[in-house]
Design a protein around this motif. Sequence first.
Motif, PDB file in Angstrom:
ATOM      1  N   ALA A 537      -3.133  -9.308  -2.636  1.00  0.00           N
ATOM      2  CA  ALA A 537      -4.469  -9.435  -3.240  1.00  0.00           C
ATOM      3  C   ALA A 537      -5.382  -8.465  -2.505  1.00  0.00           C
ATOM      4  O   ALA A 537      -5.686  -8.657  -1.329  1.00  0.00           O
ATOM      5  CB  ALA A 537      -4.976 -10.862  -3.109  1.00  0.00           C
ATOM      6  N   PRO A 538      -5.824  -7.375  -3.168  1.00  0.00           N
ATOM      7  CA  PRO A 538      -6.541  -6.320  -2.454  1.00  0.00           C
ATOM      8  C   PRO A 538      -8.007  -6.657  -2.238  1.00  0.00           C
ATOM      9  O   PRO A 538      -8.568  -7.567  -2.860  1.00  0.00           O
ATOM     10  CB  PRO A 538      -6.398  -5.122  -3.397  1.00  0.00           C
ATOM     11  N   THR A 549      -7.231 -11.841 -13.412  1.00  0.00           N
ATOM     12  CA  THR A 549      -7.582 -12.720 -12.294  1.00  0.00           C
ATOM     13  C   THR A 549      -7.915 -11.865 -11.080  1.00  0.00           C
ATOM     14  O   THR A 549      -7.266 -10.845 -10.846  1.00  0.00           O
ATOM     15  CB  THR A 549      -6.417 -13.667 -11.961  1.00  0.00           C
ATOM     16  N   ILE A 550      -8.924 -12.280 -10.351  1.00  0.00           N
ATOM     17  CA  ILE A 550      -9.269 -11.643  -9.076  1.00  0.00           C
ATOM     18  C   ILE A 550      -9.147 -12.696  -7.984  1.00  0.00           C
ATOM     19  O   ILE A 550      -9.726 -13.783  -8.100  1.00  0.00           O
ATOM     20  CB  ILE A 550     -10.693 -11.052  -9.113  1.00  0.00           C
ATOM     21  N   TYR A 551      -8.349 -12.358  -6.990  1.00  0.00           N
ATOM     22  CA  TYR A 551      -8.153 -13.264  -5.863  1.00  0.00           C
ATOM     23  C   TYR A 551      -8.918 -12.734  -4.655  1.00  0.00           C
ATOM     24  O   TYR A 551      -9.125 -11.528  -4.504  1.00  0.00           O
ATOM     25  CB  TYR A 551      -6.669 -13.366  -5.502  1.00  0.00           C
ATOM     26  N   SER A 552      -9.278 -13.660  -3.767  1.00  0.00           N
ATOM     27  CA  SER A 552      -9.854 -13.235  -2.491  1.00  0.00           C
ATOM     28  C   SER A 552      -8.803 -12.464  -1.711  1.00  0.00           C
ATOM     29  O   SER A 552      -7.597 -12.698  -1.870  1.00  0.00           O
ATOM     30  CB  SER A 552     -10.330 -14.454  -1.704  1.00  0.00           C
ATOM     31  N   PRO A 553      -9.208 -11.509  -0.873  1.00  0.00           N
ATOM     32  CA  PRO A 553      -8.243 -10.689  -0.138  1.00  0.00           C
ATOM     33  C   PRO A 553      -7.227 -11.547   0.619  1.00  0.00           C
ATOM     34  O   PRO A 553      -7.585 -12.537   1.260  1.00  0.00           O
ATOM     35  CB  PRO A 553      -9.127  -9.871   0.814  1.00  0.00           C
ATOM     36  N   GLU A 554      -5.936 -11.152   0.481  1.00  0.00           N
ATOM     37  CA  GLU A 554      -4.792 -11.776   1.142  1.00  0.00           C
ATOM     38  C   GLU A 554      -4.479 -13.171   0.614  1.00  0.00           C
ATOM     39  O   GLU A 554      -3.711 -13.923   1.221  1.00  0.00           O
ATOM     40  CB  GLU A 554      -4.978 -11.804   2.665  1.00  0.00           C
ATOM     41  N   TYR A 555      -5.079 -13.562  -0.535  1.00  0.00           N
ATOM     42  CA  TYR A 555      -4.757 -14.852  -1.145  1.00  0.00           C
ATOM     43  C   TYR A 555      -3.259 -14.922  -1.414  1.00  0.00           C
ATOM     44  O   TYR A 555      -2.657 -13.917  -1.793  1.00  0.00           O
ATOM     45  CB  TYR A 555      -5.548 -14.991  -2.461  1.00  0.00           C
ATOM     46  N   ASN A 557      -3.399 -16.794   1.333  1.00  0.00           N
ATOM     47  CA  ASN A 557      -3.918 -17.025   2.677  1.00  0.00           C
ATOM     48  C   ASN A 557      -5.443 -16.889   2.663  1.00  0.00           C
ATOM     49  O   ASN A 557      -6.034 -16.350   1.712  1.00  0.00           O
ATOM     50  CB  ASN A 557      -3.319 -16.025   3.658  1.00  0.00           C
ATOM     51  N   GLU A 558      -6.090 -17.339   3.712  1.00  0.00           N
ATOM     52  CA  GLU A 558      -7.532 -17.213   3.803  1.00  0.00           C
ATOM     53  C   GLU A 558      -7.925 -15.748   3.948  1.00  0.00           C
ATOM     54  O   GLU A 558      -7.175 -14.940   4.501  1.00  0.00           O
ATOM     55  CB  GLU A 558      -8.057 -18.018   4.992  1.00  0.00           C
ATOM     56  N   TYR A 559      -9.085 -15.404   3.413  1.00  0.00           N
ATOM     57  CA  TYR A 559      -9.529 -14.017   3.504  1.00  0.00           C
ATOM     58  C   TYR A 559      -9.917 -13.686   4.955  1.00  0.00           C
ATOM     59  O   TYR A 559     -10.318 -14.556   5.731  1.00  0.00           O
ATOM     60  CB  TYR A 559     -10.694 -13.744   2.554  1.00  0.00           C
ATOM     61  N   PRO A 560      -9.805 -12.401   5.327  1.00  0.00           N
ATOM     62  CA  PRO A 560     -10.182 -11.995   6.692  1.00  0.00           C
ATOM     63  C   PRO A 560     -11.702 -12.021   6.862  1.00  0.00           C
ATOM     64  O   PRO A 560     -12.472 -12.084   5.899  1.00  0.00           O
ATOM     65  CB  PRO A 560      -9.642 -10.563   6.800  1.00  0.00           C
ATOM     66  N   ASN A 561     -12.126 -11.959   8.093  1.00  0.00           N
ATOM     67  CA  ASN A 561     -13.555 -11.857   8.396  1.00  0.00           C
ATOM     68  C   ASN A 561     -14.038 -10.427   8.205  1.00  0.00           C
ATOM     69  O   ASN A 561     -13.242  -9.478   8.135  1.00  0.00           O
ATOM     70  CB  ASN A 561     -13.826 -12.305   9.841  1.00  0.00           C
ATOM     71  N   SER A 562     -15.345 -10.274   8.123  1.00  0.00           N
ATOM     72  CA  SER A 562     -16.014  -8.957   8.072  1.00  0.00           C
ATOM     73  C   SER A 562     -15.488  -8.091   6.933  1.00  0.00           C
ATOM     74  O   SER A 562     -15.097  -6.942   7.113  1.00  0.00           O
ATOM     75  CB  SER A 562     -15.845  -8.237   9.424  1.00  0.00           C
ATOM     76  N   VAL A 640     -10.636 -17.926  -6.355  1.00  0.00           N
ATOM     77  CA  VAL A 640      -9.881 -17.416  -7.503  1.00  0.00           C
ATOM     78  C   VAL A 640     -10.856 -17.296  -8.662  1.00  0.00           C
ATOM     79  O   VAL A 640     -11.509 -18.281  -9.040  1.00  0.00           O
ATOM     80  CB  VAL A 640      -8.709 -18.336  -7.882  1.00  0.00           C
ATOM     81  N   LEU A 641     -10.973 -16.106  -9.209  1.00  0.00           N
ATOM     82  CA  LEU A 641     -11.920 -15.816 -10.298  1.00  0.00           C
ATOM     83  C   LEU A 641     -11.128 -15.317 -11.500  1.00  0.00           C
ATOM     84  O   LEU A 641     -10.396 -14.327 -11.399  1.00  0.00           O
ATOM     85  CB  LEU A 641     -12.930 -14.774  -9.834  1.00  0.00           C
ATOM     86  N   ASN A 642     -11.242 -16.010 -12.621  1.00  0.00           N
ATOM     87  CA  ASN A 642     -10.629 -15.557 -13.870  1.00  0.00           C
ATOM     88  C   ASN A 642     -11.687 -14.883 -14.737  1.00  0.00           C
ATOM     89  O   ASN A 642     -12.869 -15.237 -14.688  1.00  0.00           O
ATOM     90  CB  ASN A 642     -10.023 -16.734 -14.650  1.00  0.00           C
ATOM     91  N   PHE A 643     -11.252 -13.922 -15.546  1.00  0.00           N
ATOM     92  CA  PHE A 643     -12.183 -13.291 -16.480  1.00  0.00           C
ATOM     93  C   PHE A 643     -11.472 -12.995 -17.782  1.00  0.00           C
ATOM     94  O   PHE A 643     -10.254 -12.829 -17.820  1.00  0.00           O
ATOM     95  CB  PHE A 643     -12.768 -11.996 -15.890  1.00  0.00           C
TER      96      PHE A 643
END
Length: 819
Positions: A537-538, A549-555, A557-562, A640-643
Motif C-alpha cells: 500500500a503506497p 480502494t486506497i489504503y493507508s501506507p503499509e496497510y 499494518n499501521e501506517y508509519p509516522n511523519s 481504508v477508503l473506497n471510491f
Amino acid sequence: PCGGQYSGLEGVVLSPNYPHNYTAGQTCSYSITVSKEFVVFGQFAYFQTAMNDSVELFDGPNENARLLSSLAGSHSAVPRTSDTQCSSVPEPRYGRRIGSEFSAGSIVRFECNPGYLLQGSKAIKCHAVPNALAQWNDSIPICIVPCSGNLTERRGTILSPGFPEPYGNSLNCVWRISVTEGAGIQARRAIQVMSFATEHNWDSLEIYDGGDMTAPKLGSFSGTTAPALLNSTSNQLYLHFHTDISVVAAGFHLEYKTVGLTTCPEPVVPANGIKTGDRYMVNEVVSFSCEPGYVLQGHSHISCMPGTVRRWNYPPPLCIGNQIPHPAPLVCFVGRPKDLNSASAGILENFSPHDRDLVDVFVSAQCGGTLYDLSNVILSPGFPGNYPGNLDCTWRILLPVGYGAHVQFLNFSTEDNHDFLEVRNGPQHTSSLIGQFSGSQLPPPLLSTTHETVIHFYSDHSENRPGFKLTYQAYELQNCQDPSPFPNGYIINNAYGAGQSITFECFPGYILVGHPVLTCQHGINRKWNYPFPRCEAPCGYNVTAQNGTIYSPEYPNEYPNSQDCIWLITVPQGHGVYINFTLLQTEPVTDYIAVWDGPEQHYPQLGIFSGNTALESAYSSFNQVLIKFHSDFSTSGFFVLNFHAYRLKKCPPPPVVEEAELVSEDQDYEIGDTVRYRCFPGFTLVGNEELTCKLNSHLQFENPPPSCEANEERTASAGVILSPGYPKNYPNSQTCSWVIRVRPPYTISIYVEMFQSEKQFDELEIFDGPSGQSPLLVALSGNHSTQLNFTSKTNQLYLRWSTDHATNKRGFKIRYTGL
C-alpha cells in the motif's frame, strides 16, 4: 398567458412567460377547438419542465376526457399523434426499440441489453380508433436488473440490481447458471465502467462451483477486489449476493461464457503393463501395474489436473524387465529369432530358441533420429567400427514435460579437434550448450534440465575413429519454490516447472514492487529468475479508474509516522467521485485525511477526516479528487477508503450574494436549471442576474455570481440620467437603479428626450417614491420618438432599468428638475 381558448386551423401555444421560465404554483388550461370535420394534430417544438411539473393532454373539451399523454422533464423527441399516427416511442433505458414506424397497424418490438430483464410487453401495436387519435395497445416496457435468475445460455451477463446505479440495501440475490453437460463455465471480470464495487466486508458476492451453496466455494468478493478469471469444473455455477442495511456502492458487472471441459489425453499403456481406469475427467485417477517379471518405473497413479489445458500430473510409467537387454551392433544367439527390431540406438531381441543353430546378425547404427523412450542407447554410425567421414548427425531426445535426461558415456574416441560431439539443453542447435567433446577422453556424466535434449555429431573428411556409445535415463526435474502465499495479491498460473512462467498481480489499492512475471529457470537446482515481488500500500500515487480502494501506507499494518502522502483520483468526464471510509482509525486531529473537490489544494475542500470513525463519505462535483494524508511523529493507525464514479446530475447550491435574494423554482439544482438574483431595495445588481447549472470541467453554476451595489443617489435639483454605455448600445443582462431626491415640498419633473429599447424585454420603470415598492408612475419600453414628460407627487423618484440577454439598442437620455 396562463391558459386560453384557441381556434382556427393552426396555432401556437406557449407556456406562461415563454421564453423565460414560467412561475411556480400555476395551473393553466388551454382549450383547442377546430371544425368538426377535422381532428387535432399537435407537436411540441420545445419541451422542458421540472420533473414535478407536468403537461397533460386530454382527447376532449375538459379534464374528464380520455388522457392522451402526461409529460414532464426534458424531451428532444416529443410525442406526436393523429388519427393515423401513434405517438413516437422512445427507446427503453438499457434496451433498444426495434422498429421506427408509428403509423396505424405498425408493430414496435423491444429488447433489453444483456443482463437486463424486460418488464412489460415485448411488442406493442398502433391501433386506429374511430373518431379519435390512434393509440398503442399497451404501455412502453422498461428494462430492469433482476435480483436472482436461472441462466441456461452458453454465455451471458449478470449485473447487480440497479446497475449501473448503486444497488439497494438488504438484498439477497441468487443466480444459478446451468449449461449443457460436459461444458464448464468460465466467469470473468467484466471490463466495464464500475465493474465491481461493494461495501467492503459487508456486501459480498460468493461464487460456488456447483448448483448450490454446498458446492466448493470459488471465492467471496467484497470492496473493490474484482473476481479474477474463474473456472468451474462442472456444468453449474451458483452466485449469491447479499447486502446489509447501510452503505451501498456501484455494484458489479460479470460476464460468463461456457468452455468445453476437455478430458486429459488417453494415457499410453506401457509395454508389458496394465492400466486400470477409463475416466479421464478432472481429478479422475488412473493406475498402472506391470506383468510378472517386470518392474514399474515411474508413478503407479496419475491424476487429471484442472486447468484450461488438461494434463496428467505425471507421465505414464514404464514396465522394465528384470534383465535389461544390452544393445550392440553384433548380436549372437542360438536358435531362430522370433522377432528382430532394429532402432537408431541399437538392437533389442526377443526370441524363443527352437534349435541350437548359431546366427550372427550385424546391424549398423543410424545417423540421427528422434527418441521418446525414458531410457535408451545412442551409438555413432559404424560403432564399434570407425564412423564414416563427413557426418552431420542429430539425435533429439523428447521426454515428458518435467523430466530431464541423465547422459552417461560408455565409449568415446574421435579425431581430436576435428570431429566433435555436442550436447545441448533444448530442442534447437542454438539451445544452450551442455558440453562439446573431441578426442579420446571419456566425457563426464551430463544432466539436461529440460524435457528436450539435442545431441549433434559431425566429422570431417579425414581420419576416422570408433566414435561413441552413450546411454541416457530420464530423471524427474524439481519444481521451483512455491510462491504462495502472496499477500495482498494473486498469482496467475500454478505450474512451477522449468521454463514455466507465473504472473503476479495486486489487489486494487496496492502496487507491485518487483518483477510482475517470473520464469522457473533450467538447471539442476530450480530457482526463479527474479526474487518474488510484493504488493504494498503506497504513500500516494495517481489513480485513473471508475472505482477502487486506497489504503493507508503499509496497510494492513499501521501506517508509519511523519508521512505526507498525496493521491489524485481521476474518473471519466461527466462523473464525480464518491468516497467513503470503511475503516478510519487515526490519531485524532494530528493525523488526518484531507479531500479536495479538484486536482489541486486551492479547490474547495470536501472535508478533513480524522479520529476513530467509519462510514464517513463525500461527493465531488469534479471528475478529479485530491487526497492528502498527514501523520505526525507519534501514534499510528490505519484507514481504508473506497471510491467509485457516479454520473453528475446536480450542481452544488449557488453562492450567497450579500444584499440579494435568490429566486429559483426549487432547491434541486439539476443540469440546465437557472437561478436568479434580485437585489434588495436601495441596491443595484452588477453582473449576471441569472446563473445556469452546467457541466463543463465540473458541474457548477456557470459564470461568477453578481454583486449588489448601493444605488446611485441624485440630490441635485436638476440633472441628467443616461442608460449604461450611452450614446452606444446598452449591455445585455443588466439591472440598474437610480434614486432622485429633492427637498420637500418640491416635486420632480422627468423629461424623456430619447428612448430606444427592445420592446417588452428591456424596460425602464419609474416609481413615485424611494423604492420599487412605491406606486408605479410609468413603465417605458420600445421606441419613443417624441419627448415624454412626467411629474412626481412626492419629493423622491426610483428608476429601475432592466435588460434581458438578447437584443440591445441605444437606450435613453432623461433630464429631471425639482419644482
